[in-house]
Enzyme design. Structure first.
Site, short mmCIF file in Angstrom:
data_model
loop_
_atom_site.label_atom_id
_atom_site.label_comp_id
_atom_site.label_asym_id
_atom_site.label_seq_id
_atom_site.Cartn_x
_atom_site.Cartn_y
_atom_site.Cartn_z
N LYS A 1 -35.75 -8.52 -14.42
CA LYS A 1 -36.18 -7.29 -13.76
C LYS A 1 -37.58 -7.55 -13.18
O LYS A 1 -38.39 -8.22 -13.82
CB LYS A 1 -36.22 -6.16 -14.78
N SER B 1 -33.90 2.77 -14.59
CA SER B 1 -34.56 2.06 -13.53
C SER B 1 -34.14 0.59 -13.40
O SER B 1 -34.47 -0.05 -12.41
CB SER B 1 -36.07 2.11 -13.74
N SER C 1 -33.68 3.40 -19.36
CA SER C 1 -33.54 2.55 -18.17
C SER C 1 -32.72 1.28 -18.33
O SER C 1 -32.43 0.62 -17.33
CB SER C 1 -34.91 2.16 -17.64
N1 GLN Z 1 -35.36 7.82 -16.26
C1 GLN Z 1 -36.52 7.85 -17.08
C2 GLN Z 1 -37.76 8.01 -16.23
O1 GLN Z 1 -37.62 8.17 -15.06
C3 GLN Z 1 -36.59 6.61 -17.90
C4 GLN Z 1 -37.10 5.44 -17.16
C5 GLN Z 1 -37.21 4.21 -18.00
O2 GLN Z 1 -36.62 4.09 -19.07
N2 GLN Z 1 -38.03 3.28 -17.54
O3 GLN Z 1 -38.84 7.97 -16.70
#
Ligand code: GLN
Length: 486
Positions: free
Chosen positions: A76, A151, A175
């Site tokens: 990532k 994400s 994410s």
């Molecule tokens: N969807 C959540 C956010 O927007 C979690 C994101 C993540 O785990 N990095 O913060």
């Protein structure tokens, strides 16, 4: 070959059926052919990947072994990689080349894994659909009109479409697990502190955790064997023995006590997803588990608490991007203040700015007690709920997401997007290990089965996930348009 799991590829490499160079070339060909459509990779490292593959083959010829030696993977784009750009999905870091490798990256390199490239993501890991990336949205291989989740959507789509054998991800509120669910793969978030955060660009430091995106729990165990462990460079990493996560995969589940939280089967859960989850639970009963309803009474507060804590920490972490030391700097600033202002206004996207504003507000004098301290108290209540639940059961199981992957552009309201993580965030607030595994299909799209374990019970979580995968074939399903024949 590209449909094989890491465990299977490892056997093929060891027996000499295939070389790492051949395998790496096969994935590079897939990326060249399919990445335009999926947008899963931001950076592809053709040359260095082949160099690493040659080195892996040479090491093997010299008698070296190791489960990940020569296995092609992706990181990532939140992990710093020496000499390769690390963008974090942001214009702010569009031209940033890190002078060092993140600890996670270093460990995979030391194990001989090959880095194919860096995967697309929501900017600074903020999002649940991968639509917040400066580099454009990623598409879901099961239906390219749909989002892959976020994400870590690039990593999830890349694994699902066979563009890499395995990938890293990060999970602050869901994410890794939500994109794994949407893309029909296995996504594992270890306990907070089990894997080093050093060199992983910070979003919300008390929640961020590195983890794995791959095809099976067995592959996650192989990756964890390399990733886990104390790192003196990360003061929150835990000094605790690293188990061999593959050693207990085959343990019997006879007598296992599964808890299903009443709160996860309430309003908002799609009926077909619920049915698929209940069918999956029946598989566990066949394996000798008993199922019991439990309560997580404060779960409904998890999203609200998270959207105070995470933006607060993000606002502090992102203050370093000031146009001076890192990243984007605006053109022709009038003075210092103008440079700060415009560099940040132009370098960050809308969602990141929204979080910085919310976080700065929550931390400001006079509001700290009302918001931040209160959110921290809720966090403790959520942890206490889990502690009570784990007195009664060994594992907590439910859906990863209330529905299957949605269409690109379908969720324009930020709060609707925030609710995506309703089932996953509590595990981050409590620091617990959790996994999403393919648990069924609804209207041609995969759904995720979510398993949460007690503190540092990663081996148990992987064992329970692996047994399900031995019993069912859901994790073997592939998006037909992206199979090697398709
Ligand atoms: N969807 C959540 C956010 O927007 C979690 C994101 C993540 O785990 N990095 O913060």
């Amino acid at each position: 070959m590209i449909e094989k799991t890491v465990a299977e590829l490892s056997v093929a490499l060891a027996s000499g059926d295939i070389s790492s160079v051949e395998l790496t070339q096969a994935y590079l060909n897939r990326i060249a052919e399919l990445n335009t459509e999926l947008n899963a990779f931001i950076t592809v490292c053709d040359e260095s990947a082949l160099d690493q593959a040659r080195a892996a083959d040479a090491a093997r010829a010299n008698g070296e072994a190791g489960a990940l030696l020569g296995i092609p993977m992706a990181h990532k784009d939140i992990f710093c990689t020496q000499g390769i750009s690390t963008t974090c999905g942001s214009r702010m870091l569009q031209n940033f080349v890190s002078p060092y490798d993140a600890t996670v990256v270093k460990r995979f390199k030391a194990a001989g894994a090959v880095t194919l490239g860096k995967t697309n993501m929501d900017e600074f890991a903020m999002g649940s659909s991968n639509e917040n990336s400066f580099f454009g949205p990623v598409r879901n291989p099961w239906d390219t009109n749909r989002v892959p989740g976020g994400s870590s959507g690039g990593s999830a789509a890349a694994v699902a479409a066979g563009l890499c054998a395995m990938a890293t991800g990060t999970d602050t509120g869901g994410s890794i697990r939500q994109p794994a669910a949407f893309c029909g793969i296995t996504g594992f978030k270890p306990s907070y502190g089990r894997v080093s955060r050093w060199g992983m660009i910070a979003f919300a430091s008390s929640l961020d955790q590195a983890g794995t995106l791959c095809q099976s729990a067995e592959d996650a165990a192989l990756m964890m064997n390399v990733m886990a462990g104390l790192d003196s460079k990360d003061s929150t990493s835990i000094d605790r023995d690293v188990e061999d996560y593959t050693a207990t995969l085959d343990d019997s589940l006879d007598g296992l006590k599964i808890g299903i939280p009443r709160q996860h089967f309430a309003q908002g859960l799609n009926a077909e997803v619920e049915q698929a989850i209940r069918d999956a639970l029946r598989e566990y009963e066949k394996l000798g588990a008993t199922i019991k309803e439990i309560d997580l009474p404060n779960n409904h507060l998890s999203v609200s608490a998270y959207y105070v804590v995470a933006p607060a920490e993000a606002s502090a972490n992102l203050s370093r991007y000031d146009g001076v030391r890192y990243g984007y700097r605006c053109e022709n600033p009038l003075d210092l203040e103008d440079m700060y202002k415009r560099s940040r206004s132009e370098g960050f996207g809308d969602e990141v700015k929204r979080r910085i504003m919310v976080g700065t507000y929550a931390l400001s004098a006079g509001y700290y007690d009302a918001y931040y301290r209160k959110a921290q108290k809720i966090r403790r209540l959520i942890k206490n709920d889990f502690n009570a639940a784990f007195e009664e059961v060994d594992i907590i199981v439910g859906p990863t997401s209330p529905h299957t992957a949605f269409k690109l552009g379908a969720k324009s309201d930020p709060v609707a997007m925030y609710l995506e993580d309703i089932y996953t965030i509590a595990a981050n607030l409590a620091g617990l290990p959790a996994i999403s595994i393919p648990g069924g299909m609804v209207n041609g799209l995969p759904i995720g089965l979510h398993l949460v374990g007690n503190d540092f019970a990663e081996a148990k979580v992987l064992n329970i996930a692996h047994q399900f995968q031995q019993q069912t074939g859901w994790h073997r399903r592939k998006p037909s348009a992206f199979t090697q024949e398709g």
